[in-house]
Design an enzyme around this catalytic site. Structure first.
Site, mmCIF file in Angstrom:
data_model
loop_
_atom_site.group_PDB
_atom_site.id
_atom_site.type_symbol
_atom_site.label_atom_id
_atom_site.label_comp_id
_atom_site.label_asym_id
_atom_site.label_seq_id
_atom_site.Cartn_x
_atom_site.Cartn_y
_atom_site.Cartn_z
ATOM 1 C CB SER A 190 4.515 -118.861 -46.477
ATOM 2 O OG SER A 190 3.741 -117.880 -47.245
ATOM 3 C CE1 TYR B 295 4.529 -114.576 -41.982
ATOM 4 C CE2 TYR B 295 4.305 -115.118 -44.522
ATOM 5 C CZ TYR B 295 3.649 -115.317 -43.329
ATOM 6 O OH TYR B 295 3.210 -115.997 -43.039
#
Lengths: 434, 245
Positions: free
Chosen positions: B138, B151
């Site tokens: 990501s 995250y």
């Protein structure tokens, strides 16, 4: 979390929370506010909006469940788009039984608005080709509805504007084709009488018929236009079945509408005179034939920040010619005109939904830039003519008809209301029930 | 015929990617937690043209089960041309701040489990001497930001691990592709306001397939996240500390 949302007409504005549905086996989400299923947002007015409530987005509920290539029965989830279905079925020799003028509609949306197409005189509405559908209600119940199983729920859900519950999946009978090509003929006609003559003779022999009329023309030229009639073409091995891949896009919303009386008159005259000969025959791919505007993504932006309103009505066959002339005169004298005016005769095949719009007669669809009260007044005037004739206005395209008119156009609304899911509602429904 | 393994196959991006491969007639092996969903997706992919679709249930946090499922995939596919690792969650950052347990569990789902799967897949790919390992990391892994650094940290671990693995496997002719999507409109991000930077899963999926076809190293999807993250990565800490991101 509340998000601004708009329908295809970019009017009116609405704020609603969005919940994505991606599993048809799950129940409906618990919410404090009312909910409304939302497919791909191609309804023009507020029938796909739920101001202050929740929209259940079905774009991830788009799986194919079964395709029987021998019988042409497709079973799919309700969020599947016609565009995806066509990509799947056309190479296998099948076509949608009925399609509206854009392929970016979901199956659920097509059922909830009981959409029609250029073959209405032959095939009736989309709902007639739905073999069965599954309806999920907020009480957790599921019903597989068809013409024989829960027929009253079936009739309420077809054309039911998404209010009877969530359609999770549907089974559709497809139509055989020999090729992706269409044999088309475009006839120029000089006035509305010309349209009705062409329509009478063509509807017998051609599967698809539709006309564009020049709404800016006045006097003797009133109602002049181009009449298209078409059939699926037989297989032609010398042509490679590939769709035109070029796509344009309207990249942003211009500060003002690009559609105004000047551009409108110019466009209409150019379009009419583009065809010099009285008849032009051609073989074309199905895409430009069925979906000419899909080639320009986000074309609805050309109307600027205030958006536009579509108006589609149907008037009964006996009064058709007279009514269309009167409507065209009112539009002409208002000076606003319509960028695209589409005229077609519906056939007599009954629509299966309690609130289905299509019925025998002539249907006229018009686009108007949103000029506030001026536009609303004009559309109310059109409503007077339509209502007096015993016709109706299409909810899927509406953002403004009065509750009084709606109930007049759709007398079955009262028996329909008992099928509405108590937790479902829409901006449209609250407006017309006021 | 292309043989494709997809782990986290019920995620929106993975499903859209599987559809691209199905349209090419690939043989596909799907892995995810939810068997009902897997069955639906497998049927959909068959209709869309996949030559064969098999699936297996796996909770990626149950590490002892990895080997069995991967073995099944190798056998069913008879070799792997593309393995896509796509599972993940979007942790609630504030929950990760108040509970060590939550923080570590989320790190395991988004970081450790991926590292475990890659470690287990690598020898087979190396022995095969070809193929692509594509990993969905990501843009969040490029720099820790207060809004979702748990995250981000897990994805940073995945990106760094993939970078090393890429160097190692390049010699064997295996490509390791790190995919860094930006904002994608999926059920995982349902609670976010969507703006101009948001991409649709099928657009991201096409980017993934293109990157796997080319054997790219690191791709930002859509491309404009490359310059955006370049800027974000180079903001000096003394400024970064004072801004909200």
């Amino acid at each position: 979390m509340s998000q601004a949302g708009q329908s295809w007409g970019r009017y009116p504005d609405a704020k609603q929370s969005i919940i994505a549905i991606s599993d048809r086996h799950h129940g409906l989400p618990a919410t404090a506010e009312t909910i409304l299923p939302y497919g791909n947002g191609r309804s023009y007015g507020d029938s796909c909006l739920n101001d202050g409530g929740v929209l259940l987005h079905t774009s991830h509920l788009d799986r194919f469940i079964r395709l029987d290539v021998a019988t042409g029965v497709l079973d799919c989830e309700a969020g599947a788009l016609f565009s995806e279905i066509l990509d799947l079925i056309v190479p296998q020799g099948w076509f949608l039984p009925v399609t509206p003028g854009t392929k970016f509609v979901s199956v659920g949306g097509a059922i909830a608005n009981d959409v029609h197409g250029k073959n209405h005189h032959r095939a009736g509405t989309f709902g007639r080709h739905v073999l069965e559908l599954e309806l999920l209600r907020s009480d957790g119940s599921r019903r597989v509805c068809s013409a024989t199983q829960y027929p009253e729920w079936f009739a309420a859900t077809i054309g039911g504007l998404g209010l009877t519950g969530l359609i999770t999946r549907a089974s559709i009978q497809l139509r055989r084709i020999a090729s992706p090509w269409m044999s088309t003929e475009v006839h120029r006609f000089d006035d509305l009488a010309g349209f009705f003559q062409l329509s009478e003779s063509s509807d017998r022999d051609y599967e698809y018929t539709v006309a564009w009329i020049d709404c800016a023309a006045k006097g003797r030229a009133l109602g002049r236009g181009l009449f298209t009639r078409a059939d699926h073409a037989p297989a032609c091995p010398d042509r490679r079945p590939s769709a035109p891949a070029r796509h344009l896009r309207v990249p942003f919303v211009p500060p003002i509408s690009l559609i105004n009386p000047f551009t409108l008159r110019a466009f209409n005259a150019l379009y009419y005179h583009r065809q010099r000969q009285p008849i032009v025959r051609a073989t074309t791919h199905y895409e430009p034939q069925f979906y000419p505007l899909d080639g320009i993504r986000d074309w609805n932006r050309i109307y600027g920040p205030r958006g536009f309103m579509q108006y589609q009505c149907v008037v009964p066959p006996t009064a058709a010619e007279d009514c269309i002339v009167r409507l065209a005169r009112i539009i002409g004298s208002a000076g606003g005109g319509s960028f695209l005016a589409v005229l077609k005769q519906f056939g007599a095949l009954p629509s299966p939904g309690m609130l289905s719009f299509p019925r025998a007669g002539a249907t006229l669809a018009l686009d108007f830039p949103n000029n506030g009260n001026r536009t609303l007044r004009l559309l109310n005037e059109l409503d007077d003519v339509v209502a007096a004739s015993g016709g109706a206005v299409y909810p899927a395209k509406d953002a403004r008809m009065s509750g009084h008119r709606f109930r007049q156009y759709f007398p079955a609304w009262e028996s329909f209301s008992q099928f509405i899911d108590p937790r479902f509602s829409s901006s449209f429904w609250r407006r017309v029930m006021e | 015929m292309l043989r494709v393994l997809i782990i986290g196959a019920t995620s929106a991006i993975a499903e859209a990617t599987a559809r691209c491969y199905a349209a090419r007639g690939a043989r596909i092996f799907l892995v995810a937690r939810d068997t009902t969903r897997l069955i639906d997706i497998a049927e959909d992919l068959r209709i869309r043209g996949a030559t064969n679709v098999d699936h297996a249930m796996l909770d990626v946090n149950n590490q002892p089960a990895h080997a069995g499922v991967l073995e099944q995939a190798w056998q069913k596919l008879g070799g792997i041309d593309v393995a896509l690792i796509a599972h993940g969650t979007l942790p609630d950052q504030s929950a990760c701040e108040s509970s060590v347990e939550t923080a570590l569990a989320e790190f395991a789902t988004n970081g450790t489990s991926t590292i475990a799967l890659l470690t287990a897949l690598a020898p087979g790919m190396e022995a095969q001497g070809r193929g692509v390992l594509a990993i969905i990391s990501s843009v969040a892994g490029d720099r820790g930001r207060q809004s979702n650094y748990l995250y981000g940290a897990a994805k940073a671990a995945v990106s760094t691990f993939a970078s090393g693995l890429r160097q190692r496997l390049a010699k064997a002719g295996v490509s390791v592709v790190t995919i860094k999507p930006g904002f994608v409109d999926t059920p995982m991000t349902r609670n976010f306001r969507k703006g101009a930077l948001w991409a649709k899963p099928d657009a991201v999926a096409r980017g993934i397939v293109r990157a796997a076809d080319r054997g790219s190293s690191v791709v930002y999807l859509p491309w404009f996240w490359l310059p955006i993250m370049l800027v974000i990565k180079h903001i000096p800490e003394f400024i970064f500390k004072r801004i909200k991101l």
